[in-house]
Enzyme design. Structure first.
Site, mmCIF file in Angstrom:
data_model
loop_
_atom_site.group_PDB
_atom_site.id
_atom_site.type_symbol
_atom_site.label_atom_id
_atom_site.label_comp_id
_atom_site.label_asym_id
_atom_site.label_seq_id
_atom_site.Cartn_x
_atom_site.Cartn_y
_atom_site.Cartn_z
ATOM 1 N N ASN A 69 -107.617 -81.409 -72.991
ATOM 2 C CA ASN A 69 -108.399 -81.358 -71.754
ATOM 3 C C ASN A 69 -107.777 -80.330 -70.811
ATOM 4 O O ASN A 69 -106.778 -79.709 -71.138
ATOM 5 C CB ASN A 69 -108.518 -82.750 -71.112
ATOM 6 C CG ASN A 69 -107.164 -83.313 -70.750
ATOM 7 O OD1 ASN A 69 -106.462 -82.765 -69.914
ATOM 8 N ND2 ASN A 69 -106.773 -84.403 -71.422
ATOM 9 N N PHE B 256 -104.202 -93.167 -61.557
ATOM 10 C CA PHE B 256 -105.150 -92.184 -61.034
ATOM 11 C C PHE B 256 -106.528 -92.505 -61.598
ATOM 12 O O PHE B 256 -106.631 -93.088 -62.688
ATOM 13 C CB PHE B 256 -104.759 -90.767 -61.473
ATOM 14 C CG PHE B 256 -103.921 -90.032 -60.460
ATOM 15 C CD1 PHE B 256 -102.624 -90.429 -60.203
ATOM 16 C CD2 PHE B 256 -104.432 -88.938 -59.772
ATOM 17 C CE1 PHE B 256 -101.845 -89.758 -59.276
ATOM 18 C CE2 PHE B 256 -103.670 -88.251 -58.846
ATOM 19 C CZ PHE B 256 -102.369 -88.658 -58.593
ATOM 20 N N LYS C 249 -110.888 -99.970 -62.104
ATOM 21 C CA LYS C 249 -109.639 -99.644 -62.828
ATOM 22 C C LYS C 249 -108.438 -100.320 -62.165
ATOM 23 O O LYS C 249 -107.534 -100.815 -62.841
ATOM 24 C CB LYS C 249 -109.427 -98.123 -62.859
ATOM 25 C CG LYS C 249 -110.313 -97.437 -63.891
ATOM 26 C CD LYS C 249 -110.174 -95.925 -63.894
ATOM 27 C CE LYS C 249 -111.242 -95.338 -64.815
ATOM 28 N NZ LYS C 249 -111.436 -93.910 -64.694
HETATM 29 O O1 PMT Z 1 -102.880 -81.800 -64.116
HETATM 30 P P1 PMT Z 1 -103.723 -81.147 -63.035
HETATM 31 O O2 PMT Z 1 -104.418 -79.901 -63.517
HETATM 32 O O3 PMT Z 1 -102.952 -80.958 -61.751
HETATM 33 O O4 PMT Z 1 -104.915 -82.166 -62.697
HETATM 34 C C1 PMT Z 1 -104.644 -83.389 -62.105
HETATM 35 C C2 PMT Z 1 -105.524 -84.513 -62.670
HETATM 36 C C3 PMT Z 1 -106.984 -84.216 -62.387
HETATM 37 C C4 PMT Z 1 -105.322 -84.634 -64.187
HETATM 38 C C5 PMT Z 1 -105.049 -85.837 -61.954
HETATM 39 O O5 PMT Z 1 -105.233 -85.704 -60.575
HETATM 40 C C6 PMT Z 1 -105.820 -87.038 -62.471
HETATM 41 O O6 PMT Z 1 -106.880 -87.391 -61.997
HETATM 42 N N1 PMT Z 1 -105.240 -87.719 -63.503
HETATM 43 C C7 PMT Z 1 -105.899 -88.838 -64.211
HETATM 44 C C8 PMT Z 1 -106.884 -88.282 -65.194
HETATM 45 C C9 PMT Z 1 -107.528 -89.374 -66.017
HETATM 46 O O7 PMT Z 1 -107.366 -89.397 -67.190
HETATM 47 O O8 PMT Z 1 -108.198 -90.274 -65.320
HETATM 48 P P2 PMT Z 1 -108.912 -91.580 -66.005
HETATM 49 O O9 PMT Z 1 -109.777 -92.091 -64.899
HETATM 50 O O10 PMT Z 1 -109.562 -91.213 -67.281
HETATM 51 O O11 PMT Z 1 -107.717 -92.558 -66.317
HETATM 52 C C10 PMT Z 1 -107.325 -93.595 -65.431
HETATM 53 C C11 PMT Z 1 -105.830 -93.799 -65.457
HETATM 54 O O12 PMT Z 1 -105.442 -94.333 -66.722
HETATM 55 C C12 PMT Z 1 -104.991 -92.567 -65.250
HETATM 56 O O13 PMT Z 1 -103.869 -92.942 -64.452
HETATM 57 C C13 PMT Z 1 -104.548 -92.171 -66.649
HETATM 58 O O14 PMT Z 1 -103.264 -91.526 -66.623
HETATM 59 C C14 PMT Z 1 -104.440 -93.535 -67.311
HETATM 60 N N2 PMT Z 1 -104.707 -93.535 -68.760
HETATM 61 C C15 PMT Z 1 -105.921 -93.223 -69.253
HETATM 62 C C16 PMT Z 1 -106.167 -93.301 -70.606
HETATM 63 C C17 PMT Z 1 -105.126 -93.728 -71.453
HETATM 64 N N3 PMT Z 1 -105.308 -93.799 -72.759
HETATM 65 N N4 PMT Z 1 -103.937 -94.031 -70.962
HETATM 66 C C18 PMT Z 1 -103.693 -93.960 -69.611
HETATM 67 O O15 PMT Z 1 -102.577 -94.239 -69.166
#
Ligand code: PMT
Length: 391
Positions: free
Chosen positions: A203, A319, A333
């Site tokens: 990604n 996040f 979440k």
């Molecule tokens: O890296 P940059 O270019 O600076 O961009 C920053 C960012 C956009 C990546 C950052 O600000 C951000 O939003 N990170 C979370 C991205 C994400 O995957 O969001 P999500 O809504 O899909 O996931 C929710 C949370 O679960 C996140 O904290 C993620 O780290 C966590 N997760 C998700 C899937 C997984 N299998 N394991 C996780 O721990």
């Protein structure tokens, strides 16, 4: 702190001596630098009297490289008022007088600007573009405010009052490192899920948000375990240990191992939810004109797992990167993954999310408190998050 107050040529320059006075009252050492135009509005004698130091306004007067010695002396530079002209010069790397030269030399140290200009000038796309450039370089803007302007019209463009600018200096002074913050885990960047020996599913995450968080936590006094997916970013801080991984499963293994020893964790990585069920150990060949089907299986959810491991003494921050129903999805979440805070960023906000140097977030706590940020540099967003979630 040793502060340089830079003054440029706008009517609000008459407030600069009051700013200098307030800063000195707060215990700072202050020196002034002014443009030629600024001296049409406020005199050298006034600035030298209130600061108690010689004014720097002529690049060539002393025959010495004063912009460098002054840069070495200063710990912070405040430009108040900051005209459209000085904002444009810095954003475009122009150094053609004492103050603009000092500003370029000051790179890497904290700079605050208090813009002041007519409302039409402020709204001009060139000025707005320059402001975004400066914010992305971590130059902090205070104001401008809305109100009556020198030209008689009402609008956005008034310089913030000196007490508001002086308060911003207090807020931006770094906190004394607090070793009681203990150890924190941060995840950053993307994960790559291998398809074969040359291809992967990935990604657009650059790791900038996560690296800024690691830096902000370490600056605040924490020991940081940074688990980073593939990124070229580097961090050089004695309190940050970086573990580089590639896939979601490697990130899971590193994060779950270190989390029990941590006081908290911030998971900002963009983890792939799925991976190919098989990874070929050679380069897959094109199969004639037929399409290719990838069988995907789910990756472990690292954040949700940490949510089940979390004890009462630990703080867990996730996040949420959303494109629609932002608040509802983030709230879901927060509850489902047993978090203390969730940081919502939306791809619908220009300048927020993947790759860029800026972000705009809403920090939502488990007990329903919310803090919304404007568009800020990722470094500033990281400081705001750390300030909010740590004692
Ligand atoms: O890296 P940059 O270019 O600076 O961009 C920053 C960012 C956009 C990546 C950052 O600000 C951000 O939003 N990170 C979370 C991205 C994400 O995957 O969001 P999500 O809504 O899909 O996931 C929710 C949370 O679960 C996140 O904290 C993620 O780290 C966590 N997760 C998700 C899937 C997984 N299998 N394991 C996780 O721990």
């Amino acid at each position: 702190m040793r502060i340089i107050v830079g003054i440029t040529g706008g009517i609000a320059a008459y407030k600069a001596p009051e700013l200098v006075r307030l800063l000195k009252k707060q215990g700072h050492e202050v020196r002034c630098a002014a443009t030629e135009h600024a001296l049409q509005f406020v005199t050298r004698v006034t600035l030298e009297t209130v600061s108690g130091a010689p004014l720097y306004s002529d690049l060539f007067a002393s025959g010495r490289t004063e912009h460098i010695s002054l840069k070495d002396w200063g710990e912070m530079l405040i430009v108040a008022p900051a005209t459209a002209n000085i904002i444009g010069k810095v954003a475009n790397g122009i150094a053609d007088d004492a103050l603009s030269t000092l500003l370029l030399a000051f790179s890497g140290k904290p700079v605050i600007m208090a813009p002041a200009m007519n409302c039409e000038m402020w709204a001009h796309p060139a000025v707005q573009r320059n402001i975004e450039t400066l914010k992305a370089w971590d130059i902090r803007m205070v104001g401008p405010e809305e109100g009556e302007l020198a030209c008689g019209v009402n609008g956005v463009g008034r310089m913030s009052e000196p007490d508001a600018i002086a308060a911003a200096v207090c807020n931006s002074e770094s906190r004394t490192p607090n070793s009681e913050l203990g150890k924190w885990l941060v995840t950053a960047g993307p994960t790559y899920e291998r398809i074969d020996s040359v291809r992967f599913i990935g990604n657009y995450s650059s790791g900038k948000m996560g690296f800024a968080l690691a830096q902000a936590l370490a600056d605040a006094g924490a020991e940081v375990e940074l688990v980073a997916g593939p990124t070229s970013l580097k961090i050089d801080h004695p309190r940050v240990k970086v573990t580089r991984i590639e896939s979601a499963r490697e990130m899971y293994a590193a994060a779950t191992e270190v989390f029990p020893h941590c006081n908290g964790a911030i998971l900002s990585a963009a983890v792939a939810d799925y991976r190919p069920s098989e990874c070929a150990d050679h380069k897959l060949k094109k199969n004639g004109s037929e399409g290719m089907h990838l069988d995907l299986v789910q990756n472990p959810d690292i954040l949700a797992t940490l949510g089940t491991m979390k004890t009462d003494r630990q703080t867990l921050v996730g996040f949420a990167l959303e494109t629609d129903n932002e608040e509802a999805n983030a709230q879901h979440k927060l509850e489902k993954k047993n978090l203390d805070y969730i940081v919502l960023n939306s791809l619908r906000d220009a300048g927020a999310g993947f790759g860029v140097d800026t972000n705009k977030v809403t920090i939502i706590s488990r007990n329903g408190n919310r803090k919304e940020s404007p568009l800020l540099s990722k470094k500033e967003v990281a400081r705001l998050i750390v300030e909010t979630i740590t004692p």
